[in-house]
Design an enzyme around this catalytic site. Structure first.
Site, PDB file in Angstrom:
ATOM      1  N   GLN A  25       9.062  27.098   0.630  1.00 41.76           N
ATOM      2  CA  GLN A  25       9.219  25.807  -0.050  1.00 41.76           C
ATOM      3  C   GLN A  25      10.684  25.409  -0.133  1.00 41.76           C
ATOM      4  O   GLN A  25      11.049  24.260   0.142  1.00 41.76           O
ATOM      5  CB  GLN A  25       8.612  25.881  -1.448  1.00 41.76           C
ATOM      6  N   ASP A  53      14.213  17.598  -1.276  1.00 42.77           N
ATOM      7  CA  ASP A  53      15.062  17.836  -2.454  1.00 42.77           C
ATOM      8  C   ASP A  53      15.612  16.520  -3.000  1.00 42.77           C
ATOM      9  O   ASP A  53      15.661  16.313  -4.221  1.00 42.77           O
ATOM     10  CB  ASP A  53      16.234  18.760  -2.102  1.00 42.77           C
ATOM     11  N   HIS A  94       0.825  -1.206   0.000  1.00 46.79           N
ATOM     12  CA  HIS A  94       0.000   0.000   0.000  1.00 46.79           C
ATOM     13  C   HIS A  94       0.865   1.263   0.000  1.00 46.79           C
ATOM     14  O   HIS A  94       1.894   1.324   0.679  1.00 46.79           O
ATOM     15  CB  HIS A  94      -0.870   0.054   1.258  1.00 46.79           C
ATOM     16  N   ASP A 143       8.075  17.586  -8.737  1.00 46.19           N
ATOM     17  CA  ASP A 143       8.136  18.790  -7.925  1.00 46.19           C
ATOM     18  C   ASP A 143       7.016  18.726  -6.898  1.00 46.19           C
ATOM     19  O   ASP A 143       5.843  18.584  -7.263  1.00 46.19           O
ATOM     20  CB  ASP A 143       7.979  20.034  -8.804  1.00 46.19           C
ATOM     21  N   PHE A 144       7.360  18.815  -5.619  1.00 38.18           N
ATOM     22  CA  PHE A 144       6.390  18.710  -4.541  1.00 38.18           C
ATOM     23  C   PHE A 144       6.204  20.065  -3.850  1.00 38.18           C
ATOM     24  O   PHE A 144       7.013  20.975  -4.007  1.00 38.18           O
ATOM     25  CB  PHE A 144       6.857  17.671  -3.510  1.00 38.18           C
ATOM     26  N   GLU A 198      12.940  14.712  -4.882  1.00 29.25           N
ATOM     27  CA  GLU A 198      12.709  15.365  -6.177  1.00 29.25           C
ATOM     28  C   GLU A 198      13.783  14.974  -7.187  1.00 29.25           C
ATOM     29  O   GLU A 198      13.484  14.727  -8.364  1.00 29.25           O
ATOM     30  CB  GLU A 198      12.664  16.880  -5.999  1.00 29.25           C
ATOM     31  N   GLU A 249      12.100  22.056   1.765  1.00 26.78           N
ATOM     32  CA  GLU A 249      12.572  20.950   0.934  1.00 26.78           C
ATOM     33  C   GLU A 249      14.050  20.657   1.130  1.00 26.78           C
ATOM     34  O   GLU A 249      14.500  19.543   0.862  1.00 26.78           O
ATOM     35  CB  GLU A 249      12.286  21.242  -0.535  1.00 26.78           C
TER      36      GLU A 249
END
Length: 283
Positions: free
Chosen positions: A272, A253, A129, A262-263, A256, A276
């Site tokens: 941000q 980072d 899950h 990109d979050f 990513e 990150e």
């Protein structure tokens, strides 16, 4: 130079496909290297992606599904979710029995192969899950949604029942705290080409998770550099079961870089960048 992209989305019930060319290089935001760009329609409005819909440079393999209990980006090519995002607070938690009714997701486009449990048979991998069953055990219908095959990836049992499960237990303890609200996204890290099982379901080399711990009612713009963010990448390989989930803490980072996504795109760019870049201190 700023390049404006126009996204044209065909929105089907519970299903939308991202469209458009690769995004232009970002001048600010996360280290993913792409300008924020989100789909229109109900998916982007879901509370499960309140901090932003994760996007990458190639939207052709992102089929977005609003499953009501979470949002999925599904890859028809890999026959796996790219990511699953969900909100978690005490209102989602209860004590109903686990349904265990793994089944194909009929909301996928008709051209997409629907993975079944047979694809995992004798493969050596669990149906792992992303949004856990126990994160949605307030009622039976809520719990049943987590057993859609678009919410699972192939995981070795020692990962699925080891550090991955321990992190799931930790996130529920945090969500049970008074006034807490977690925003979570999880998915796989894939080599290219990736090994496959069944009718071509790709096996991730690792799975990742990002947990943002906020207070109920906070929006993306309310977050600051003190907001707690926990990010992990756990290898999907033998021997991982002997580790604690805290051994795999990284920065957003790093995720990513590993995934190309990109979050946290709705979080103001200066915040941000700070969130990150940092690596959480965990117990």
């Amino acid at each position: 130079m700023l390049v404006l992209l126009v996204l044209v989305a065909v929105v089907l019930p519970r299903c939308a496909r991202l469209a458009g060319p690769p995004r232009a290089p970002a001048t600010s935001g996360g280290s993913g290297g792409f300008a924020p760009s989100e789909p229109v329609g109900s998916v982007a409005e879901s509370p499960h992606v309140a901090l932003g819909v994760p996007t990458d440079a190639d939207s052709s393999d992102d089929v977005l599904l609003d499953e009501r209990q979470f949002v999925v980006s599904y890859s028809p090519r890999r026959r796996d979710p790219n990511w699953v995002a969900w909100r978690l607070d005490s209102s989602y938690l209860g004590h109903v029995p686990r349904r265990d009714d793994f089944r194909p997701d009929e909301s996928l486009p008709v051209t997409a192969y629907r993975v079944t449990s047979h694809d995992y048979a004798r493969s050596g991998y669990d149906r792992g899950h992303l949004c856990p069953s126990a994160d949605r055990d307030r009622d039976r219908d809520m719990n049943a949604v987590t057993f859609l095959m678009t919410n699972v990836v192939p995981q070795l049992h020692e990962l699925n029942a080891g550090p991955w499960e321990k992190l799931e237990e930790y996130e529920r303890r945090r969500a049970s705290e008074p006034g807490a609200e977690l925003s979570i996204v999880a998915g796989g890290v894939f080599r290219d080409p990736a090994p496959t099982i069944g009718h071509g379901t790709a096996v991730p080399s690792a799975t990742y998770k990002i947990i943002v711990v906020a207070a109920q009612g906070q929006t993306a713009r309310d977050l600051d550099d003190a907001t707690e963010v926990i990010a992990v990448i756990m290898p999907n390989r033998e021997g991982v079961g002997g580790s604690n989930w805290t051994d795999f803490v990284v920065s957003v980072d790093r995720i990513e870089e590993a995934t190309g996504y990109d979050f946290l795109s709705r979080v103001p760019a200066p915040v941000q960048r700070l969130l990150e870049a940092k690596t959480a201190r965990v117990p």
